[in-house]
Design an enzyme around this catalytic site. Sequence first.
Site, PDB file in Angstrom:
ATOM      1  N   LYS A 320       0.532  -1.867   0.160  1.00 57.93           N
ATOM      2  CA  LYS A 320      -0.087  -0.300  -0.006  1.00 57.93           C
ATOM      3  C   LYS A 320       0.582   1.313  -0.260  1.00 57.93           C
ATOM      4  O   LYS A 320       2.136   1.282   0.519  1.00 57.93           O
ATOM      5  CB  LYS A 320      -0.700  -0.281   1.166  1.00 57.93           C
ATOM      6  CG  LYS A 320      -2.213  -1.754   1.550  1.00 57.93           C
ATOM      7  CD  LYS A 320      -2.411  -0.908   2.537  1.00 57.93           C
ATOM      8  CE  LYS A 320      -4.067  -2.252   2.427  1.00 57.93           C
ATOM      9  NZ  LYS A 320      -5.030  -1.757   1.894  1.00 57.93           N
ATOM     10  N   ARG A 394     -10.771 -11.234   1.838  1.00 57.60           N
ATOM     11  CA  ARG A 394     -11.315 -12.217   1.414  1.00 57.60           C
ATOM     12  C   ARG A 394     -10.770 -13.746   1.629  1.00 57.60           C
ATOM     13  O   ARG A 394     -11.600 -14.965   1.652  1.00 57.60           O
ATOM     14  CB  ARG A 394     -11.799 -12.088  -0.152  1.00 57.60           C
ATOM     15  CG  ARG A 394     -10.486 -12.043  -1.214  1.00 57.60           C
ATOM     16  CD  ARG A 394     -10.890 -11.150  -2.688  1.00 57.60           C
ATOM     17  NE  ARG A 394     -10.601  -9.890  -1.925  1.00 57.60           N
ATOM     18  CZ  ARG A 394     -10.803  -8.398  -3.215  1.00 57.60           C
ATOM     19  NH1 ARG A 394     -11.626  -9.334  -4.299  1.00 57.60           N
ATOM     20  NH2 ARG A 394     -11.333  -7.540  -2.735  1.00 57.60           N
TER      21      ARG A 394
END
Length: 549
Positions: A320, A394
């Site tokens: 990130k 996920r």
Amino acid sequence: MRRAVRRGQVSARRAALRAMLLPWVRRADARRLARVLPLPCGCSQRSPPPRGYSRGAGGKGLLLGAYASEQEGGAAQLSAAGDAFDGRVSGRLRELLAACGPPLKKGKARIFHGLHQDFPSVVVVGLGKKNAGVNDQENWNEDKENIRAAVAVGCRQIQDLEIPCVEVDPCGDAQAAAEGAVLGLHEYNELKQKKKPVVTPQLHGSAGNEAWQKGVIYAEGQNLARYLMEAPANYITPIKFAEYIEQKLGNFASNVKVHIRPESWIATQQMGAFLSVAKGSAEPPIFLEIHYLGGANANDSPLVFVGKGVTFDSGGISLKPSSGMDAMRADMGGAATVCSAIVTAAALNLPLNIIGLAPLCENMPSGKANKPGDVVRAKNGKTIQVDNTDAEGRLLLADALCYAHNFNARAIVNAATLTGAMDVALGSAATGVFTNSSWLWNHLYEASIVTGDRVWRMPLFEHYTKQVTDCPLADLSNVGKYSRAGGACTAAAFLKEFVTAPHWAHLDIAGVMANKDEVPYLRKGMAGRPTRTLVEFAARLSQDSHNPK
């Protein structure tokens, strides 16, 4: 002539006000005179305490509510508790409110000092229109939201005066008032030497005590989630998170079991997707499993909560940007909210069984971390191509959802700070809900109207499923083939591939993770949303004897 008449009318009103105040003023000494008389024109929202005012242990504040007038520009109408107090001080509260300028607006407050010896400071808060009810446009109960916001503002003003205790007017809804007080005063300052003074809110009067206590428990549950989300990642590691929740559930040991599953257990469960994320960090993963047995029968089908527990998310190899990365200590917000909801359910002794599942780990870059293009195998045997290591939540949830099917669940609800796309879609206004069950959606929606922590239904179209199943190397890709398009929807479609239960809901809470100034009864920082909605949902489910097919 008309101007002279108007000047005469104004002078007459001023003379009448002086006449009403004069008997009280004459009984005061010079210092008290200096304290009291400036107050009618001290209309600022944060008027300072008068000279000679005593702070500290001897003081107690009082918070009272006032409704907007039915007539435009009319004087505010005091609540029942406000009326009673005004009678105790011979009508002086109303006089001072009237002399303070324009009517009190919704969510604003005014402070008065020296009105009553039991309460050195009295703060009056604006509640808006009385009996506003459910606002269909806003999808919440406006009365409850107005009370929460106003009470929070008033309690913070008492805190600024360093008064250790405040009695709070129930304002017609003691639960909402308690939530506003307890949520509004919370602030994470565990690691600061200089802390804000602690203020203890109490119910003013005896009516509504049960509802008040319920509101305190609801708010403390959300504050627990806020505490966990706000704490630095080196203080809340996977094992420390699990141990903290275990400690919080220690008071309910008779009907709660907590299992802190180590990495070896995770491996035996063949949770390859979860382990692939965890292997990049030096912190070992934990699978937290909570069983709350509040139902009449321990074998009754439970409600299963599943929460994403990434205690720090760097993005892994798909790193990130550094700006704002510190906020990724709250990427375990899903685990924090569902675990806090179970702690709250236990405190309320809700009559249903709940199982909580939280896969906990860090997502870090290292020589052992997932690489873009790697293929991993989930618990149900499906293979997943990891095209973006920052889409790691996920992967954890895929294995946890497979495991959740072992419990013959009445419903499965998972929560996760899953996608930035959810924040883009809804911002902080509501949690996005993807579900295969209208029955489940209705319960969640109705609960959110009561709590004011809203939900909004999002699509689970086959259109999105095709974008994650069209994958060159594996059964699924962990990102949609059109990249950013419909990112929250493709993430939900990915999770759906690991669900066979007829009543499942995925709550994407990325947009409601933090609060700037959108929710007036929460300070700036991690929000702990939607903990109260999950608790209210569980409470409503415990009263619903209908078990849909």
